[in-house]
Design a protein around this motif. Structure first.
Motif, PDB file in Angstrom:
ATOM      1  N   THR A 192       0.760  -0.989  -0.177  1.00  0.00           N
ATOM      2  CA  THR A 192      -0.384   0.255   0.148  1.00  0.00           C
ATOM      3  C   THR A 192       0.903   1.437  -0.225  1.00  0.00           C
ATOM      4  O   THR A 192       0.068   2.389  -0.071  1.00  0.00           O
ATOM      5  CB  THR A 192      -1.095   0.068   1.630  1.00  0.00           C
ATOM      6  N   ALA A 193       2.376   1.340  -0.087  1.00  0.00           N
ATOM      7  CA  ALA A 193       2.917   2.181   0.254  1.00  0.00           C
ATOM      8  C   ALA A 193       3.292   3.025  -1.086  1.00  0.00           C
ATOM      9  O   ALA A 193       4.147   3.691  -1.549  1.00  0.00           O
ATOM     10  CB  ALA A 193       4.114   1.900   1.460  1.00  0.00           C
ATOM     11  N   SER A 195       3.611   4.746  -4.831  1.00  0.00           N
ATOM     12  CA  SER A 195       2.967   5.610  -5.648  1.00  0.00           C
ATOM     13  C   SER A 195       1.890   5.487  -6.344  1.00  0.00           C
ATOM     14  O   SER A 195       0.856   6.473  -5.986  1.00  0.00           O
ATOM     15  CB  SER A 195       4.115   6.261  -6.266  1.00  0.00           C
ATOM     16  N   TYR A 197      -0.913   3.068  -6.076  1.00  0.00           N
ATOM     17  CA  TYR A 197      -1.780   3.385  -5.385  1.00  0.00           C
ATOM     18  C   TYR A 197      -2.283   4.194  -4.038  1.00  0.00           C
ATOM     19  O   TYR A 197      -3.249   4.969  -3.981  1.00  0.00           O
ATOM     20  CB  TYR A 197      -1.390   1.786  -4.134  1.00  0.00           C
ATOM     21  N   SER A 198      -0.957   4.849  -3.961  1.00  0.00           N
ATOM     22  CA  SER A 198      -1.603   5.909  -3.174  1.00  0.00           C
ATOM     23  C   SER A 198      -2.476   7.541  -4.008  1.00  0.00           C
ATOM     24  O   SER A 198      -3.227   8.198  -4.264  1.00  0.00           O
ATOM     25  CB  SER A 198      -0.069   6.690  -2.941  1.00  0.00           C
ATOM     26  N   ARG A 199      -2.054   7.569  -5.259  1.00  0.00           N
ATOM     27  CA  ARG A 199      -2.486   8.466  -6.836  1.00  0.00           C
ATOM     28  C   ARG A 199      -3.669   7.535  -7.049  1.00  0.00           C
ATOM     29  O   ARG A 199      -4.094   8.634  -7.158  1.00  0.00           O
ATOM     30  CB  ARG A 199      -1.000   8.356  -7.784  1.00  0.00           C
ATOM     31  N   ARG A 201      -6.265   5.980  -4.798  1.00  0.00           N
ATOM     32  CA  ARG A 201      -7.108   6.034  -4.520  1.00  0.00           C
ATOM     33  C   ARG A 201      -7.643   8.071  -4.283  1.00  0.00           C
ATOM     34  O   ARG A 201      -8.532   8.867  -3.993  1.00  0.00           O
ATOM     35  CB  ARG A 201      -5.971   5.992  -3.056  1.00  0.00           C
ATOM     36  N   GLN A 202      -6.721   7.954  -4.145  1.00  0.00           N
ATOM     37  CA  GLN A 202      -6.309  10.469  -4.167  1.00  0.00           C
ATOM     38  C   GLN A 202      -6.578  10.478  -5.622  1.00  0.00           C
ATOM     39  O   GLN A 202      -7.979  11.584  -5.676  1.00  0.00           O
ATOM     40  CB  GLN A 202      -5.193  11.498  -4.696  1.00  0.00           C
TER      41      GLN A 202
END
Length: 211
Positions: A192-193, A195, A197-199, A201-202
């Protein structure tokens, strides 16, 4: 002694001399024939000495020859590429460099495009190709750096129609892939860390809901 007796003795003497001469001639003939010569008897000890003197020298010469042939034989190095192979590799490198240069140029144009939308709207105009490029590379932090991503995210907050559907589909695929990795008991923090995955979701949170 009468004449007959003297004549008889002379004749006997002549026969004896002729016989002696014949015997001498036979002996000479036998000695002159090659096949009849007597073999010379040699001393076995002298033959052994002779072999002992000559054999070591021959072995040394043989060893020297073997050593020279081993030292002088060139070691086989790596096979040199042919001219055709060199030309092919050169062309492949050139194509790869052109692709990389083209990718960086496209990235720079897309960054300029979205930056103008944010900071200089009077100079900005809609370009579909730049928008499509951004949609395809939003998750790549090398092409869309972190300093530009929030602006790009704000740009897509108002997108509708086909653009929105494509973005939703792309982001959902990324999140689904991460969830499958988590289901296989992989490290949740590491997965989940990322980049991407984070982008993803955003972007999903920023996209407008359908009415």
């Amino acid at each position: 002694m009468d004449v007959d007796e003297k004549s008889h003795k002379k004749e006997a003497g002549r026969k004896k001399r002729r016989r002696s001469n014949k015997e001498e001639q036979v002996v000479e003939d036998q000695e002159s024939k090659p096949g009849k010569r007597k073999k010379t008897v040699t001393d076995p000890a002298s033959e052994v000495d002779s072999k002992e003197l000559t054999s070591p020298n021959k072995e040394i010469e043989d060893d020297d020859e073997a050593g020279v042939s081993t030292e002088e034989s060139p070691a086989k190095g790596p096979k040199k590429p042919s001219k055709r192979q060199i030309k092919k590799e050169k062309l492949e490198r050139k194509i790869a460099e052109q692709k990389e240069s083209s990718k960086l140029e496209a990235a720079q144009k897309a960054i300029t495009y979205v930056s103008k939308w944010k900071h200089a709207k009077s100079d900005w105009k809609f370009e579909k190709l730049r928008q499509i490029w951004l949609m395809d590379h939003l998750l790549d932090d090398n092409l869309v750096p972190d300093s530009i991503f929030p602006i790009a995210l704000e740009y897509f907050e108002g997108c509708k129609g086909m653009a929105r559907q494509q973005l939703v589909k792309k982001m959902m695929e990324v999140i689904k892939k991460v969830e499958e990795q988590l289901a296989s008991n992989e490290d949740e923090t590491e997965v989940t860390a990322t980049s991407e995955y984070s982008r993803a979701r955003q972007i999903l949170q920023a996209l407008p809901t359908e009415t």
